[in-house]
Scaffold this motif. Structure first.
Motif, short mmCIF file in Angstrom:
data_model
loop_
_atom_site.label_atom_id
_atom_site.label_comp_id
_atom_site.label_asym_id
_atom_site.label_seq_id
_atom_site.Cartn_x
_atom_site.Cartn_y
_atom_site.Cartn_z
N HIS A 16 -11.23 12.38 4.06
CA HIS A 16 -10.49 11.93 2.89
C HIS A 16 -11.31 10.93 2.08
CE1 HIS A 16 -7.12 10.69 0.38
NE2 HIS A 16 -7.38 9.42 0.70
N ILE A 31 -13.50 12.48 -0.57
CA ILE A 31 -12.88 13.16 -1.71
C ILE A 31 -12.70 12.18 -2.86
CG2 ILE A 31 -10.84 14.41 -2.53
CD1 ILE A 31 -12.36 16.00 -0.53
N GLU A 59 -10.12 23.48 2.07
CA GLU A 59 -9.51 22.20 2.40
C GLU A 59 -8.26 21.97 1.57
OE1 GLU A 59 -10.48 20.47 4.78
OE2 GLU A 59 -12.56 21.00 5.18
N GLU A 100 -7.15 19.23 0.72
CA GLU A 100 -7.45 18.14 -0.23
C GLU A 100 -7.97 18.70 -1.55
OE1 GLU A 100 -8.02 16.31 3.89
OE2 GLU A 100 -8.47 18.23 2.91
N SER A 154 -4.93 19.95 -3.52
CA SER A 154 -4.16 18.83 -4.06
C SER A 154 -4.90 18.15 -5.20
CB SER A 154 -3.88 17.80 -2.95
OG SER A 154 -3.13 18.38 -1.90
N LEU A 155 -6.22 18.05 -5.06
CA LEU A 155 -7.01 17.38 -6.09
C LEU A 155 -6.97 18.14 -7.41
CD1 LEU A 155 -8.90 14.94 -6.45
CD2 LEU A 155 -10.80 16.44 -5.87
#
Length: 346
Positions: free
Chosen positions: A35, A38, A103, A105, A108-109
């Motif tokens: 995390h 990111i 991923e 993440e 979501s990003l």
């Protein structure tokens, strides 16, 4: 936990307990470390279709394929913003991100940065190129994701018949629909050609001295083109077995070194001299300098629709290092990156 024995024995018991805790929480600690890598981005504004987009000639989906990697994600975000900002019909643009690591993440990003973006993430299996990649002059060119463009016909859904492939180190300053509308004229791909470039330098002397290998260009007038900006007929690519043709040259490269770059030369071997030329304005390439030192370069004369930082130097890295080239300031307005310092201030 009380320790009534020797201090050394107590230390061992504490160490064992700590080890047990760490073993029970590997995924959590790993997630935290990931995390932290990111980056954070500001939310982009919503881009809506213009009043002419309801016409049948304009109301079609433009499929754009881009690689998605943590090391280049800042460039990807800037590229997406530039495309949307200059599109007359941004809601008609559909992005396909090719990534090795699916991923959550990443998902979501993208959603948090572009809440209204029409996009799909596609996993590229790095094993597809295992044992096929040869070492090139720059390590970044040897990453498996650089070869994902060769496998688009296998990765994308069958109903996606035509795409624009773009590298992550670009910004578009024109309506992408103009590039999409290029007439392929029964060709598999279209791209700006650079016939003034010395084409022979893209291959080694061993290639040119081998009459069987060099005869591949017989009947063609090959010119250099950059595979970071291409319009591709995915259906024709699949039907023509182009993936297998490119792989064939990668196998030869492992046996006899015939080029020094990464994924570009085998595509040139298959397609150079047999593509639909596109105006040079659609790839103002080389802004990242050469592949070794990444020295600053000036813009080429003429109109510009797409800026491409191909080469070693990337604008976000040079700007962060406070050693930017003049052309990097053309990329900066599209940078949505939010540094940790700014995030804390907010």
């Amino acid at each position: 936990m009380a320790c009534r024995s020797s201090s050394f024995s107590c230390f061992l018991r504490l160490l064992g307990l700590l080890s047990l805790i760490l073993l029970l929480l590997p995924s959590s600690s790993s997630a935290m470390r990931h995390h932290n890598t990111i980056p954070s981005f500001r939310e982009a504004p919503a881009f809506r279709n213009g009043h002419t987009c309801n016409k049948s000639s304009n109301n079609q989906t433009i499929h754009i394929v881009m690689p998605l990697d943590i090391n280049y994600i800042r460039g990807t975000m800037a590229a997406v913003l530039s495309i949307l900002q200059h599109s007359t019909c941004p809601e008609n643009v559909s992005f396909h991100f090719l990534t090795i690591h699916m991923e959550p993440e990443f998902l979501s990003l993208i959603k948090s940065t572009f809440p209204y973006l029409n996009f799909t993430m596609h996993k590229f299996d790095a094993n597809r190129v295992h044992g096929k990649i040869s070492k090139s002059i720059r390590q970044a060119l040897d990453q498996p994701l650089n070869y994902a463009r060769i496998y688009m016909s296998e990765i994308l859904p069958l109903d996606v018949k035509r795409v624009i492939y773009l590298d992550s180190d670009i910004v578009v300053v024109d309506d992408i629909a103009r590039l999409w509308s290029v007439d392929l004229s029964n060709k598999v791909l279209a791209a700006p050609e650079y016939c003034h470039a010395n084409f022979t330098t893209y291959f080694t002397g061993a290639f040119w001295m081998d009459p069987m290998l060099s005869s591949t260009f017989k009947g063609r007038k090959p010119c250099y083109f950059n595979t970071g900006v291409m319009v591709v007929d995915v259906e024709r690519w699949r039907e023509g077995g182009y993936t297998e043709k490119v792989e064939g040259w990668m196998v030869i490269q492992k046996q006899k070194r015939i080029y020094n770059l990464g994924s570009l030369p085998p595509v040139l071997l298959v397609s150079a001299g047999n593509i639909k030329p596109v105006h040079h304005r659609w790839n103002q390439h080389g802004l990242g300098g050469d592949n070794m030192e990444g020295r600053c370069r000036r813009l080429h004369p003429g109109p510009i629709s797409l800026l491409h930082w191909s080469g070693k130097g990337k604008p976000w890295l040079r700007l962060d290092a406070r050693r930017p080239c003049t052309v990097d300031y053309l990329w900066a307005p599209y940078d949505l990156y939010r540094s940790s310092r700014v995030a804390l201030e907010e």
